[in-house]
Design a protein around this motif. Structure first.
Motif, PDB file in Angstrom:
ATOM      1  N   TYR A  46       0.805  -1.235   0.000  1.00  0.00           N
ATOM      2  CA  TYR A  46       0.000   0.000   0.000  1.00  0.00           C
ATOM      3  C   TYR A  46       0.836   1.283   0.000  1.00  0.00           C
ATOM      4  CZ  TYR A  46      -3.892  -3.040   1.580  1.00  0.00           C
ATOM      5  OH  TYR A  46      -4.813  -4.024   1.722  1.00  0.00           O
ATOM      6  N   GLY A  47       1.827   1.375   0.873  1.00  0.00           N
ATOM      7  CA  GLY A  47       2.498   2.656   1.119  1.00  0.00           C
ATOM      8  C   GLY A  47       3.777   2.866   0.330  1.00  0.00           C
ATOM      9  N   PRO A  48       4.266   4.119   0.298  1.00  0.00           N
ATOM     10  CA  PRO A  48       5.351   4.501  -0.610  1.00  0.00           C
ATOM     11  C   PRO A  48       6.788   4.242  -0.133  1.00  0.00           C
ATOM     12  CG  PRO A  48       4.456   6.453   0.488  1.00  0.00           C
ATOM     13  CD  PRO A  48       3.646   5.281   0.972  1.00  0.00           C
ATOM     14  N   PHE A  49       6.996   3.756   1.104  1.00  0.00           N
ATOM     15  CA  PHE A  49       8.379   3.609   1.579  1.00  0.00           C
ATOM     16  C   PHE A  49       8.680   2.196   2.121  1.00  0.00           C
ATOM     17  CE2 PHE A  49       7.430   8.201   2.110  1.00  0.00           C
ATOM     18  CZ  PHE A  49       8.398   8.708   1.251  1.00  0.00           C
ATOM     19  N   PRO A  50       8.554   1.172   1.285  1.00  0.00           N
ATOM     20  CA  PRO A  50       8.762  -0.197   1.785  1.00  0.00           C
ATOM     21  C   PRO A  50      10.183  -0.457   2.285  1.00  0.00           C
ATOM     22  CG  PRO A  50       8.515  -0.196  -0.628  1.00  0.00           C
ATOM     23  CD  PRO A  50       8.171   1.185  -0.144  1.00  0.00           C
ATOM     24  N   ASN A  51      11.181  -0.063   1.511  1.00  0.00           N
ATOM     25  CA  ASN A  51      12.572  -0.362   1.924  1.00  0.00           C
ATOM     26  C   ASN A  51      12.945   0.359   3.215  1.00  0.00           C
ATOM     27  OD1 ASN A  51      13.681  -2.115  -0.188  1.00  0.00           O
ATOM     28  ND2 ASN A  51      13.222  -0.392  -1.535  1.00  0.00           N
ATOM     29  N   GLU A  52      12.548   1.631   3.300  1.00  0.00           N
ATOM     30  CA  GLU A  52      12.882   2.429   4.486  1.00  0.00           C
ATOM     31  C   GLU A  52      12.238   1.820   5.738  1.00  0.00           C
ATOM     32  OE1 GLU A  52      11.814   3.475   1.598  1.00  0.00           O
ATOM     33  OE2 GLU A  52      13.029   5.157   0.895  1.00  0.00           O
ATOM     34  N   CYS A  53      10.984   1.379   5.608  1.00  0.00           N
ATOM     35  CA  CYS A  53      10.293   0.808   6.771  1.00  0.00           C
ATOM     36  C   CYS A  53      10.923  -0.523   7.184  1.00  0.00           C
ATOM     37  CB  CYS A  53       8.799   0.640   6.478  1.00  0.00           C
ATOM     38  SG  CYS A  53       7.937   2.224   6.391  1.00  0.00           S
ATOM     39  N   ILE A  54      11.300  -1.359   6.217  1.00  0.00           N
ATOM     40  CA  ILE A  54      11.948  -2.641   6.560  1.00  0.00           C
ATOM     41  C   ILE A  54      13.248  -2.366   7.304  1.00  0.00           C
ATOM     42  CG2 ILE A  54      13.115  -4.689   5.641  1.00  0.00           C
ATOM     43  CD1 ILE A  54      11.109  -4.636   3.321  1.00  0.00           C
ATOM     44  N   ASP A  83      -6.975  -7.102  -3.061  1.00  0.00           N
ATOM     45  CA  ASP A  83      -7.983  -6.308  -3.768  1.00  0.00           C
ATOM     46  C   ASP A  83      -7.271  -5.511  -4.864  1.00  0.00           C
ATOM     47  OD1 ASP A  83      -7.174  -3.592  -2.863  1.00  0.00           O
ATOM     48  OD2 ASP A  83      -7.690  -4.382  -0.897  1.00  0.00           O
ATOM     49  N   PRO A  84      -8.027  -4.969  -5.860  1.00  0.00           N
ATOM     50  CA  PRO A  84      -7.376  -4.344  -7.023  1.00  0.00           C
ATOM     51  C   PRO A  84      -6.321  -3.289  -6.670  1.00  0.00           C
ATOM     52  CG  PRO A  84      -9.716  -4.586  -7.420  1.00  0.00           C
ATOM     53  CD  PRO A  84      -9.490  -5.014  -5.995  1.00  0.00           C
ATOM     54  N   ASP A  85      -6.612  -2.403  -5.726  1.00  0.00           N
ATOM     55  CA  ASP A  85      -5.619  -1.390  -5.342  1.00  0.00           C
ATOM     56  C   ASP A  85      -4.418  -2.037  -4.654  1.00  0.00           C
ATOM     57  OD1 ASP A  85      -7.025   0.718  -6.372  1.00  0.00           O
ATOM     58  OD2 ASP A  85      -7.985   1.251  -4.454  1.00  0.00           O
ATOM     59  N   GLY A  86      -4.696  -3.022  -3.815  1.00  0.00           N
ATOM     60  CA  GLY A  86      -3.635  -3.731  -3.098  1.00  0.00           C
ATOM     61  C   GLY A  86      -2.719  -4.466  -4.079  1.00  0.00           C
ATOM     62  N   ARG A  87      -3.333  -4.986  -5.143  1.00  0.00           N
ATOM     63  CA  ARG A  87      -2.568  -5.727  -6.158  1.00  0.00           C
ATOM     64  C   ARG A  87      -1.613  -4.786  -6.899  1.00  0.00           C
ATOM     65  NH1 ARG A  87      -6.709  -8.463  -9.794  1.00  0.00           N
ATOM     66  NH2 ARG A  87      -7.494  -8.949  -7.722  1.00  0.00           N
ATOM     67  N   ILE A  88      -2.148  -3.622  -7.282  1.00  0.00           N
ATOM     68  CA  ILE A  88      -1.301  -2.631  -7.978  1.00  0.00           C
ATOM     69  C   ILE A  88      -0.138  -2.223  -7.064  1.00  0.00           C
ATOM     70  CG2 ILE A  88      -1.234  -0.255  -8.885  1.00  0.00           C
ATOM     71  CD1 ILE A  88      -4.222  -0.726  -9.713  1.00  0.00           C
ATOM     72  N   ALA A  89      -0.482  -1.976  -5.793  1.00  0.00           N
ATOM     73  CA  ALA A  89       0.552  -1.569  -4.835  1.00  0.00           C
ATOM     74  C   ALA A  89       1.565  -2.692  -4.613  1.00  0.00           C
ATOM     75  CB  ALA A  89      -0.099  -1.176  -3.510  1.00  0.00           C
ATOM     76  N   MET A  90       1.077  -3.939  -4.624  1.00  0.00           N
ATOM     77  CA  MET A  90       1.988  -5.071  -4.412  1.00  0.00           C
ATOM     78  C   MET A  90       2.958  -5.213  -5.581  1.00  0.00           C
ATOM     79  SD  MET A  90       3.063  -7.244  -2.413  1.00  0.00           S
ATOM     80  CE  MET A  90       1.856  -7.031  -1.100  1.00  0.00           C
ATOM     81  N   GLU A  91       2.440  -5.042  -6.804  1.00  0.00           N
ATOM     82  CA  GLU A  91       3.325  -5.111  -7.983  1.00  0.00           C
ATOM     83  C   GLU A  91       4.374  -4.002  -7.916  1.00  0.00           C
ATOM     84  OE1 GLU A  91       0.172  -5.178 -10.942  1.00  0.00           O
ATOM     85  OE2 GLU A  91       0.870  -7.167 -11.578  1.00  0.00           O
ATOM     86  N   TRP A  92       3.929  -2.819  -7.501  1.00  0.00           N
ATOM     87  CA  TRP A  92       4.838  -1.672  -7.336  1.00  0.00           C
ATOM     88  C   TRP A  92       5.886  -1.987  -6.267  1.00  0.00           C
ATOM     89  CZ3 TRP A  92       6.130   1.540  -3.278  1.00  0.00           C
ATOM     90  CH2 TRP A  92       6.782   2.736  -3.609  1.00  0.00           C
ATOM     91  N   THR A  93       5.428  -2.545  -5.140  1.00  0.00           N
ATOM     92  CA  THR A  93       6.332  -2.862  -4.021  1.00  0.00           C
ATOM     93  C   THR A  93       7.382  -3.891  -4.441  1.00  0.00           C
ATOM     94  OG1 THR A  93       4.557  -2.408  -2.440  1.00  0.00           O
ATOM     95  CG2 THR A  93       6.414  -3.685  -1.615  1.00  0.00           C
ATOM     96  N   GLU A 230      -5.123   6.272  -6.088  1.00  0.00           N
ATOM     97  CA  GLU A 230      -5.601   7.432  -5.329  1.00  0.00           C
ATOM     98  C   GLU A 230      -6.306   7.028  -4.035  1.00  0.00           C
ATOM     99  OE1 GLU A 230      -5.066  10.507  -5.283  1.00  0.00           O
ATOM    100  OE2 GLU A 230      -6.691  11.184  -3.964  1.00  0.00           O
ATOM    101  N   PHE A 231      -7.035   5.926  -4.076  1.00  0.00           N
ATOM    102  CA  PHE A 231      -7.769   5.519  -2.868  1.00  0.00           C
ATOM    103  C   PHE A 231      -6.810   5.215  -1.701  1.00  0.00           C
ATOM    104  CE2 PHE A 231      -9.814   2.121  -0.241  1.00  0.00           C
ATOM    105  CZ  PHE A 231     -10.732   2.949   0.387  1.00  0.00           C
ATOM    106  N   LEU A 232      -5.628   4.736  -2.032  1.00  0.00           N
ATOM    107  CA  LEU A 232      -4.652   4.419  -0.972  1.00  0.00           C
ATOM    108  C   LEU A 232      -4.152   5.684  -0.284  1.00  0.00           C
ATOM    109  CD1 LEU A 232      -2.625   1.521  -2.633  1.00  0.00           C
ATOM    110  CD2 LEU A 232      -4.567   1.379  -1.061  1.00  0.00           C
ATOM    111  N   ALA A 233      -4.207   6.813  -1.006  1.00  0.00           N
ATOM    112  CA  ALA A 233      -3.870   8.100  -0.388  1.00  0.00           C
ATOM    113  C   ALA A 233      -5.060   8.611   0.416  1.00  0.00           C
ATOM    114  CB  ALA A 233      -3.484   9.101  -1.472  1.00  0.00           C
ATOM    115  N   LYS A 234      -6.236   8.603  -0.228  1.00  0.00           N
ATOM    116  CA  LYS A 234      -7.458   9.172   0.364  1.00  0.00           C
ATOM    117  C   LYS A 234      -7.827   8.478   1.690  1.00  0.00           C
ATOM    118  CE  LYS A 234     -10.340  12.349  -0.154  1.00  0.00           C
ATOM    119  NZ  LYS A 234      -9.771  13.681   0.038  1.00  0.00           N
ATOM    120  N   ARG A 235      -7.678   7.158   1.711  1.00  0.00           N
ATOM    121  CA  ARG A 235      -8.131   6.416   2.892  1.00  0.00           C
ATOM    122  C   ARG A 235      -7.319   6.785   4.135  1.00  0.00           C
ATOM    123  NH1 ARG A 235      -7.460   0.131   1.683  1.00  0.00           N
ATOM    124  NH2 ARG A 235      -8.761   0.100   3.555  1.00  0.00           N
TER     125      ARG A 235
END
Ligand code: ZN
Length: 240
Positions: A46-54, A83-93, A230-235
């Motif tokens: 979901y979020g934009p900083f996976p490496n930093e958080c790990i 879910d569709p947004d989670g999938r997009i975020a997972m591919e990005w991650t 966008e929903f991942l930001a809005k939520r």
């Protein structure tokens, strides 16, 4: 709770690449004099900083459990299950993760039953890899036969809760067994956008759910900048 060691245990979960929220929670933990930090997984997704958080979790948490998004990021969970947004975020991650961080996620355990007299698991102690959600009092009540310790800490639903074996909800009951959901650091879903974590005080036999303000706007803008849905930001603004 009858835990053997006297300590203040901070339980954090579901960071989901939200570096601002993680940093704010860790700052608060220093003020709370936490003796140990346990992370119940979903560091990424979901979020934009996976490496930093790990990196931070690896450095600062004493116990780290694997979540379904951590498993998904190294191919352990099929993309179709998100879910569709989670999938997009997972591919990005998956594209963002460094090899060393992917390996870190790959090696995380699904459950820990031997530390502090507490069971730690991301989703459910019944079958940790099925990723079932403990969403209702009834779900929580059904979990008690599936762990032997007096407390089981979970995350996964992103909704904080304390459920006692005598049926009391959100009220810690001395002498009872408990299922404790720490809520989510990086994507709370209970309508309160503030980061959530649980603090277990074994000396005073007490559990509290603590909420921490962080710069939601900054994570929202980083989420958009990364091109995530966008929903991942809005939520994050709504806490849903
Ligand atoms: Zn999660």
């Amino acid at each position: 709770m009858r835990i053997l060691i006297t300590m203040r245990i901070a339980v954090i979960s579901d960071i989901h690449g939200n570096l601002e929220a993680l940093t704010a929670v860790l700052k608060r933990l220093r003020k709370e004099h936490a003796d140990t930090i346990v992370c119940l997984g979903d560091i990424v997704g979901y979020g934009p900083f996976p490496n930093e958080c790990i990196e931070i979790v690896h450095e600062q948490c004493d116990i780290v459990i694997r979540g379904n998004h951590d498993a998904g990021a190294e191919d352990g969970v099929p993309l179709e299950t998100f879910d569709p947004d989670g999938r997009i975020a997972m591919e990005w991650t998956r594209k963002q993760l460094s090899e060393i961080h992917r390996k870190f996620l790959l090696e995380l355990p699904l459950i820990d039953t031997n530390s502090h007299g507490i069971t730690y698991v991301h989703a459910s102690p019944a079958d940790p890899e099925r990723w079932a959600r403990i969403s209702t009092w009834h779900d929580a009540a059904e979990m008690f036969p599936h762990f032997t310790n007096n407390a089981c800490c979970v995350g996964h639903t992103h909704i904080p809760a304390v459920v006692a074996s005598n049926g009391m909800v959100n009220d810690y009951q001395r002498g009872e067994r408990h299922v404790i959901n720490a809520g989510s650091v990086g994507q709370p879903r209970d309508g309160d956008p503030r980061a959530s974590f649980a603090l277990l005080d074994t000396k005073h036999d007490a559990v509290s759910i603590i909420r921490v303000e962080y710069s939601v706007a900054s994570t929202v803008s980083a989420t958009r900048k990364a091109g995530l849905p966008e929903f991942l930001a809005k939520r994050l603004e709504l806490g849903i």
